[in-house]
Design an enzyme around this catalytic site. Structure first.
Site, PDB file in Angstrom:
ATOM      1  CB  CYS A 132      -0.913  -0.018   1.225  1.00  0.00           C
ATOM      2  SG  CYS A 132      -1.940   1.447   1.368  1.00  0.00           S
ATOM      3  CB  CYS A 135      -0.538   2.461   4.031  1.00  0.00           C
ATOM      4  SG  CYS A 135      -2.040   1.778   3.368  1.00  0.00           S
ATOM      5  CG  ASP A 136       3.210   1.157   4.422  1.00  0.00           C
ATOM      6  OD1 ASP A 136       2.735   1.644   5.459  1.00  0.00           O
ATOM      7  OD2 ASP A 136       3.041  -0.020   4.070  1.00  0.00           O
TER       8      ASP A 136
END
Ligand code: NAP
Length: 307
Positions: A132, A135-136
């Site tokens: 992701c 997300c990261d």
């Protein structure tokens, strides 16, 4: 007899529980084997509104759970639904061998990331291997470093483009010589000077187990069979998702990829059965959109029960 059984405990499930509990429905939520779902496997979540400094994925799910319980949600932890029977009402849900009867159901079972299944992938997850970018991608370990995105669909293009905000360069590794992504996404991706496509290439191994972090990938040319190493600090795997809906096959309408087909908000083809979150969303797949869908499903379920 339960008013409402919520199956799954990601942002969609807990949000549905918060709304249903506040509507006095006393919902029962069955968590599944991984309470909190996929978000509990990530580290800091920086794009969930309301947390300017970000919030640990696990902490976010614990907070949602506490909020749902505070208003009277009953929770069956670590319980797994074995089978469902939606052919007549009350609906029957078999959980760890016991049959629960329910007037309505919200399916919020999420989706899992498709994995490459190569050496180093599992071992280096959260140490440079991630599924992701939103997300990261902004984590310090990826800043100004070469990164690899694997895949050729819209997700891979979107992730590669997003990562150009942080990376020194992004290698888009695809097993064929043309993208599956929509034309506009493909054009935009290939026009980005920071994105370097590597065609006809399969990741054979994620390197760096000795160092405890990703240091590169070993690539195999799918045409010539030649292998080579490519240095990178992160591997973003975007080769699709698999909705966790096998259980519902034959009970409700699923699309070809297994996503729950919705109509008129959160309704499935079975009256009284609703769905929310990643199991019913192949496009957005964000915690906040899943939470929004959970809210909608609870409101739809409440209206159904009151009618
Ligand atoms: P997808 O369209 O199924 O693409 C998956 C990609 O991964 C394909 O290029 C596929 O290669 C590759 N792949 C699959 N298994 C692989 C493996 N084992 N090893 C290496 N490569 C592998 O999945 P997606 O990109 O996640 O998109 C899913 C759906 O969401 C699509 O309908 C998409 O349009 C939609 N979506 C939309 C947006 C947007 O509109 N903003 C953003 C993201 C996703 P092949 O091409 O060779 O099969």
């Amino acid at each position: 007899m339960e008013n409402l059984v919520i199956i799954g405990s990601g942002p969609a499930g807990w949000t549905a529980a918060i709304y249903a509990a506040r509507a006095n429905l006393k919902p029962l939520l069955v968590t599944g084997q991984q309470p909190g779902g996929l978000l509990t496997t990530t580290t800091i979540v920086e794009n969930y509104p309301g947390f300017p400094q970000g919030i640990d994925g696990n902490d976010l799910m614990v907070a949602l759970q506490e909020q749902a319980k505070r208003f009277g949600t009953n929770v069956q932890y670590m319980s797994v639904v074995d089978s469902v029977d939606f052919s007549s009402r009350p609906f029957k849900i078999t959980v760890d061998g016991d049959v629960i009867e329910a007037k309505s159901v919200i399916i919020s079972v999420g989706a899992g990331h498709r994995h490459l299944g190569v050496p180093g992938e599992h071992e280096l997850e959260n140490k440079g291997v991630t599924y992701c970018a939103t997300c990261d991608g902004a984590l310090p370990i990826f800043r100004n470093k070469p990164l690899v995105v694997v895949g050729g669909g819209d997700s891979a293009c979107e992730e590669a483009t997003y990562l150009t905000n942080f990376a020194s360069e992004v290698y888009l590794v695809h097993r064929r010589d043309s993208l599956r992504a929509s034309q506009i996404m493909a054009d935009r991706t290939l026009a980005n000077p920071k994105i370097k496509p590597i065609w006809n290439a399969a990741v054979e191994e994620v390197l760096g187990q000795g160092e405890g972090k990703v240091t590169g990938v070993r690539l195999k040319d799918t045409v010539t069979g030649e292998t080579r190493n490519l240095d990178c600090a992160g591997v973003f795997i975007a080769i699709g998702h698999i909705p966790n809906t096998a259980l519902f096959k034959g009970q409700i309408d699923l699309d070809e990829a297994g996503y729950v087909q919705l109509k008129n908000g959160s309704r499935t083809n079975v009256e009284g059965v609703f769905a929310a979150g990643d199991c019913a969303d192949s496009v957005y797949r964000q915690a906040i959109t899943a939470a929004g869908m959970g809210c909608a499903a609870a409101i739809d379920a409440e209206r159904f029960l009151h009618s």
